[in-house]
Design a protein around this motif. Structure first.
Motif, PDB file in Angstrom:
ATOM      1  N   THR A 129       0.724  -1.109   0.108  1.00 13.31           N
ATOM      2  CA  THR A 129      -0.034   0.154  -0.070  1.00 13.31           C
ATOM      3  C   THR A 129       0.962   1.242   0.174  1.00 13.31           C
ATOM      4  O   THR A 129       1.345   1.633   0.985  1.00 13.31           O
ATOM      5  N   PRO A 130       0.970   1.927  -0.898  1.00 17.76           N
ATOM      6  CA  PRO A 130       1.817   3.193  -1.174  1.00 17.76           C
ATOM      7  C   PRO A 130       1.339   4.286  -0.541  1.00 17.76           C
ATOM      8  O   PRO A 130       0.006   4.670  -0.799  1.00 17.76           O
ATOM      9  N   LEU A 131       1.918   5.267   0.261  1.00 13.42           N
ATOM     10  CA  LEU A 131       1.508   6.629   0.425  1.00 13.42           C
ATOM     11  C   LEU A 131       2.212   7.532  -0.362  1.00 13.42           C
ATOM     12  O   LEU A 131       2.832   7.293  -1.182  1.00 13.42           O
ATOM     13  N   GLU A 132       1.528   8.933  -0.099  1.00  5.68           N
ATOM     14  CA  GLU A 132       2.054   9.863  -0.964  1.00  5.68           C
ATOM     15  C   GLU A 132       3.513   9.934  -0.578  1.00  5.68           C
ATOM     16  O   GLU A 132       4.097  10.069   0.410  1.00  5.68           O
ATOM     17  N   PRO A 133       4.384  10.268  -1.662  1.00  3.36           N
ATOM     18  CA  PRO A 133       5.968  10.235  -1.413  1.00  3.36           C
ATOM     19  C   PRO A 133       6.369  11.624  -0.662  1.00  3.36           C
ATOM     20  O   PRO A 133       5.489  12.557  -0.626  1.00  3.36           O
TER      21      PRO A 133
END
Length: 264
Positions: free
Chosen positions: A190-194
């Motif tokens: 699950t990627p978060l905003e960079p």
């Protein structure tokens, strides 16, 4: 810093990719490790340059490969992964990923991508049979590495406006799409905003202190911040050819934004 309760304590892998141990990237990686540990989390580090990580995929990755036989990398990855015959360095990194609840990638943006050594870490570690392929759940969903959060921390020499919607370099979300969507979300993470630090060529102590405060806030939210709301392949938005069904997007949506849920 928000200190985690025993129930909130997590296991985090920090992967760092810069050749200079006195660099801004190294300082951010060190800050992340110290901040997360101070909050009560368990942290492991893969400093790829310090490890002398081998970036290229070749026959040495497959100890059982016969030298005069054609190397089919995809098939060889699957066979070696499922049989437990990967080279020891790759097996060790896969174990770190399995161990983790979250993965943080720290790198400088070079030529609108990750450094070669980090690309090589991805190529060699995220093998068929481990991170993707018919032996594991389908991609772009609750896939092979589901349950893990993922955060990119990137330094960029250019100004922020150059990576905006009308900026000459394109939006940062589009530039990082191969990592955010093509690596993290493809494998189920699950990627978060960079977290991005712009104008990174010459950073004053005051700017670095401000960046640390913001990065610390992002690290505190590693398991609570809202992720990038990418669409799931198995959520009913795509047809059997993996094409987005017509009409599911908001009016006027185009490009890579098609694969983000509206209002997510």
């Amino acid at each position: 810093m928000i200190e985690a309760t025993p129930q909130q304590r997590k296991k985090i892998l920090v992967v760092s990719a810069h050749p200079e141990p006195r660099s801004l990237n190294a300082a951010l990686a060190t800050f992340a490790v110290e901040h997360l540990r101070a909050a009560g989390h368990e942290v492991r580090v893969s400093d790829l340059y310090a490890m002398k990580w081998k970036a290229e995929v070749d026959a040495d990755d497959f100890p059982g490969h016969v030298a005069d036989r054609r190397l089919d990398v995809l098939a060889a990855h699957e066979q070696a992964t499922l049989a437990g015959r990967l080279s020891p360095d790759v097996a060790a990194e896969q174990e770190k990923v399995r161990w983790s609840d979250a993965v943080v990638l720290q790198f400088p943006m070079w030529w609108f991508s990750v450094p070669a050594i980090l690309k090589g870490w991805i190529d060699r570690v995220f093998t068929n049979g481990f991170a993707h392929g018919p032996a594991v759940p389908p991609p772009y969903s609750e896939g092979a590495l589901a349950g893990r959060r993922a955060l990119v921390s990137v330094t960029i020499g250019a100004r922020e406006s150059a990576f905006s919607d009308r900026g000459i370099h394109g939006r940062l979300a589009d530039v990082l799409h191969p990592v955010q969507h093509g690596l993290f979300w493809f494998t189920g993470m699950t990627p978060l905003e960079p977290f991005a630090m712009y104008d990174a060529v010459d950073v004053s102590q005051d700017r670095f202190a401000a960046a640390q405060r913001e990065y610390g806030r992002r690290l505190d939210g590693l398991f609570t911040d809202e992720p990038v709301p990418f669409r799931s392949l198995v959520g009913g938005d795509y047809d059997h050819d993996m094409r987005l069904l017509p009409g599911v997007e908001a009016a006027g949506t185009s490009g890579l934004d098609l694969h983000v849920r509206p209002g997510g």
